[in-house]
Design a protein around this motif. Structure first.
Motif, PDB file in Angstrom:
ATOM      1  N   SER A 298      38.140  32.634  42.498  1.00 26.02           N
ATOM      2  CA  SER A 298      39.709  32.965  43.436  1.00 26.02           C
ATOM      3  C   SER A 298      40.022  34.366  43.099  1.00 26.02           C
ATOM      4  O   SER A 298      40.711  35.051  43.829  1.00 26.02           O
ATOM      5  CB  SER A 298      40.703  31.920  42.982  1.00 26.02           C
ATOM      6  N   TRP A 299      39.774  34.896  41.783  1.00 21.65           N
ATOM      7  CA  TRP A 299      40.414  36.434  41.468  1.00 21.65           C
ATOM      8  C   TRP A 299      39.100  36.719  40.400  1.00 21.65           C
ATOM      9  O   TRP A 299      38.202  35.943  39.978  1.00 21.65           O
ATOM     10  CB  TRP A 299      41.646  36.090  40.880  1.00 21.65           C
ATOM     11  N   HIS A 300      39.579  37.978  40.048  1.00 19.39           N
ATOM     12  CA  HIS A 300      38.636  38.574  39.108  1.00 19.39           C
ATOM     13  C   HIS A 300      39.215  39.646  38.357  1.00 19.39           C
ATOM     14  O   HIS A 300      40.302  40.519  38.900  1.00 19.39           O
ATOM     15  CB  HIS A 300      37.400  39.304  39.541  1.00 19.39           C
ATOM     16  N   PRO A 301      39.232  39.790  36.968  1.00 21.02           N
ATOM     17  CA  PRO A 301      40.051  40.911  36.223  1.00 21.02           C
ATOM     18  C   PRO A 301      39.734  42.238  36.739  1.00 21.02           C
ATOM     19  O   PRO A 301      40.699  43.297  36.390  1.00 21.02           O
ATOM     20  CB  PRO A 301      39.797  40.633  34.695  1.00 21.02           C
ATOM     21  N   SER A 302      38.753  42.370  37.465  1.00 15.38           N
ATOM     22  CA  SER A 302      38.449  43.994  37.761  1.00 15.38           C
ATOM     23  C   SER A 302      38.897  44.415  39.204  1.00 15.38           C
ATOM     24  O   SER A 302      38.956  45.442  39.589  1.00 15.38           O
ATOM     25  CB  SER A 302      36.938  44.214  37.894  1.00 15.38           C
ATOM     26  N   SER A 303      39.298  43.082  39.904  1.00 10.29           N
ATOM     27  CA  SER A 303      39.699  43.330  41.335  1.00 10.29           C
ATOM     28  C   SER A 303      40.715  44.341  41.479  1.00 10.29           C
ATOM     29  O   SER A 303      42.020  44.204  40.795  1.00 10.29           O
ATOM     30  CB  SER A 303      40.188  41.885  42.169  1.00 10.29           C
ATOM     31  N   GLU A 304      40.789  45.417  42.328  1.00 12.75           N
ATOM     32  CA  GLU A 304      41.817  46.389  42.479  1.00 12.75           C
ATOM     33  C   GLU A 304      42.017  47.142  43.982  1.00 12.75           C
ATOM     34  O   GLU A 304      42.620  47.538  44.411  1.00 12.75           O
ATOM     35  CB  GLU A 304      41.653  47.470  41.833  1.00 12.75           C
ATOM     36  N   GLN A 305      41.260  45.950  44.877  1.00 15.37           N
ATOM     37  CA  GLN A 305      41.330  46.276  46.310  1.00 15.37           C
ATOM     38  C   GLN A 305      42.720  45.659  46.911  1.00 15.37           C
ATOM     39  O   GLN A 305      43.114  44.562  46.395  1.00 15.37           O
ATOM     40  CB  GLN A 305      40.032  45.822  47.055  1.00 15.37           C
ATOM     41  N   TRP A 306      42.992  46.062  48.053  1.00 18.69           N
ATOM     42  CA  TRP A 306      44.018  45.401  48.901  1.00 18.69           C
ATOM     43  C   TRP A 306      45.299  45.453  47.817  1.00 18.69           C
ATOM     44  O   TRP A 306      45.909  44.558  47.703  1.00 18.69           O
ATOM     45  CB  TRP A 306      43.366  44.079  49.151  1.00 18.69           C
ATOM     46  N   GLY A 307      45.533  46.432  47.181  1.00 22.95           N
ATOM     47  CA  GLY A 307      46.857  46.467  46.639  1.00 22.95           C
ATOM     48  C   GLY A 307      46.721  45.879  45.045  1.00 22.95           C
ATOM     49  O   GLY A 307      47.574  45.447  44.441  1.00 22.95           O
ATOM     50  N   GLY A 308      45.355  45.427  44.774  1.00 21.38           N
ATOM     51  CA  GLY A 308      45.211  44.547  43.662  1.00 21.38           C
ATOM     52  C   GLY A 308      45.536  45.202  42.366  1.00 21.38           C
ATOM     53  O   GLY A 308      46.056  44.847  41.396  1.00 21.38           O
ATOM     54  N   GLU A 309      45.370  46.663  42.389  1.00 24.22           N
ATOM     55  CA  GLU A 309      45.653  47.638  41.225  1.00 24.22           C
ATOM     56  C   GLU A 309      47.272  47.352  40.982  1.00 24.22           C
ATOM     57  O   GLU A 309      47.463  47.250  39.600  1.00 24.22           O
ATOM     58  CB  GLU A 309      45.461  48.816  41.402  1.00 24.22           C
TER      59      GLU A 309
END
Length: 422
Positions: A298-309
């Motif tokens: 459902s999520w990942h520590p590296s996710s930074e797309q779509w404002g994830g950063e």
């Protein structure tokens, strides 16, 4: 009206105007006459602003430090709880403008302990919303116990499809994805890559078999082929030390020998017995996916797309680590309540509950599109991220997998197939 108010939500704009943070353009006027000497003094200003209305949220979680095949996979002690704390802070940031204050009351138990006393105390204390990170069995018990009070349970931990199907409840909503959603997201990607033929390695525990069944159903759903399934028996040894790397390097290829020609190896090992041993040790060089290799989340520590950063940075500042799937699932559950309270400009449970279950509810959660609940089983629609240990490889639903209502409904059990009956 001041241009900076344009686009601001109604409750926040009203609150700002009420606080006098913006004013209308000045108009020419004559100075006010001085008050008469015997005129009464104006009333003193209120010493403090009205206290915000409180929305109390309970969080029932089960945690015990466990040993994983890799020490990097051991869940941190605050798993899920760190997501809850960030969500409360986020809700209260908006709550400053809407006159709402969110509080969190957490009870942590060990696996197997009775969670009902804590749940009953929360009910007795008047808590209407309880977020859970518990086993499927305990989640269902809590939902049934809360039903007479009208309180809502947000399942942020249990992946079992049964909680959304034959054991669904009208007062139980789900921000954790199901195993069928995870499997569908993975299988869609393999089909998109034209890797259609697989072998399946399944663990011997019940959770492993549930995920294996989900993978088999996804294969039938999207046209993939599982050519052979092998069971990896858990012999109960100390997984980190007994065999040593040399023996693993010899044993796994032999275990994988003799399988039919295949494009990829699927692994169903939720119990963390053998999955990490499979990549790079297969008899023939093939990609590995499922509980090891390419994993659906459902999520990942590296996710930074779509404002994830943005949320990753705030989470890391708050928790001192990167955000994991369980953190995101709990964060999402509490943000559902914050969004509904803000949109309704209310703290009344009846209004908030009706809005969450109504057709206008959506939630932005850094996944590329707004999330909504399926009204046939109260599962939150959400993309599934496919990632290895270090990065997100893709996100499902994949291109070309269409649906008449929402492409997110290609993941998991759709309305025509549901067994849920509230």
């Amino acid at each position: 009206m001041n241009g900076s108010l344009i686009g601001m939500g109604g409750p926040a704009r009203a609150a700002i105007l009420a606080l006098g943070l913006f004013s209308a353009p000045a108009m020419a006027q004559t100075p006010p006459a001085a008050p008469a000497a015997d005129a009464p003094a104006p009333p003193a200003a209120a010493a403090t602003a009205p206290s915000p209305a409180v929305i109390r949220i309970g969080f029932l979680r089960s945690y015990e430090k466990t040993t994983a095949l890799s020490v990097l996979d051991e869940p941190p002690e605050d798993i899920g709880l760190a997501g809850a704390n960030l969500a409360i802070a986020d809700n209260n940031t908006t709550g400053k403008f809407t006159g709402q204050n969110f509080t969190l009351e957490t009870v942590t138990s060990k696996p197997g302990e009775d969670v009902m006393p804590a749940a009953e105390k929360m009910i007795a204390d008047g808590i209407h919303y309880i977020v859970t990170d518990l086993s499927a069995e305990d989640t269902l018990k809590v939902a049934d116990r809360l039903a007479p009070s009208g309180a809502l349970v947000f399942n942020a931990g249990a992946l079992d499809d049964s909680l959304r199907e034959e054991n669904c409840r009208a007062n139980m909503l789900h921000t954790a994805p199901t195993r069928s959603m995870l499997a569908d997201g993975l299988v869609q990607y393999l089909m998109w890559k034209q890797w259609r033929n697989w072998v399946l390695i399944t663990g011997s525990h019940d959770k492993d078999k549930l995920f294996a069944d989900a993978l088999k159903n996804s294969a039938r759903k999207f046209g993939g082929k599982i050519l052979e399934e092998k069971i990896f028996e858990d012999t109960g040894g100390a997984r980190n030390t007994d065999s040593g790397q040399a023996q693993v390097q010899r044993q796994i290829p032999v275990f994988m020998q003799g399988l039919p020609e295949h494009d990829a190896v699927l692994v169903a090992d939720e119990s963390e017995v053998f999955g990490t041993y499979i990549p790079w040790r297969t008899w023939v060089p093939r990609p590995v996916a499922g509980s090891a290799g390419l994993r659906p989340n459902s999520w990942h520590p590296s996710s930074e797309q779509w404002g994830g950063e943005q949320i990753q940075n705030r989470f890391e500042k708050s928790a001192g680590r990167r955000m994991q799937s369980k953190d995101m699932q709990v964060w999402t559950a509490i943000r559902v309540l914050g969004e509904a309270a803000s949109r309704t400009n209310s703290v009344e449970p009846a209004k908030i509950d009706a809005f969450i279950k109504g057709p206008d509810f959506t939630l932005a959660a850094f996944k590329g599109q707004r999330l909504t609940f399926r009204d046939w089983n109260w599962q939150l629609r959400q993309p599934i991220l496919l990632a290895d240990d270090t990065s997100v490889v893709s996100a499902s639903p994949q291109e070309g997998f269409l649906h008449q209502n929402s492409e997110l409904d290609t993941l998991g059990i759709d309305r025509p197939e549901t067994k849920c009956s509230f």
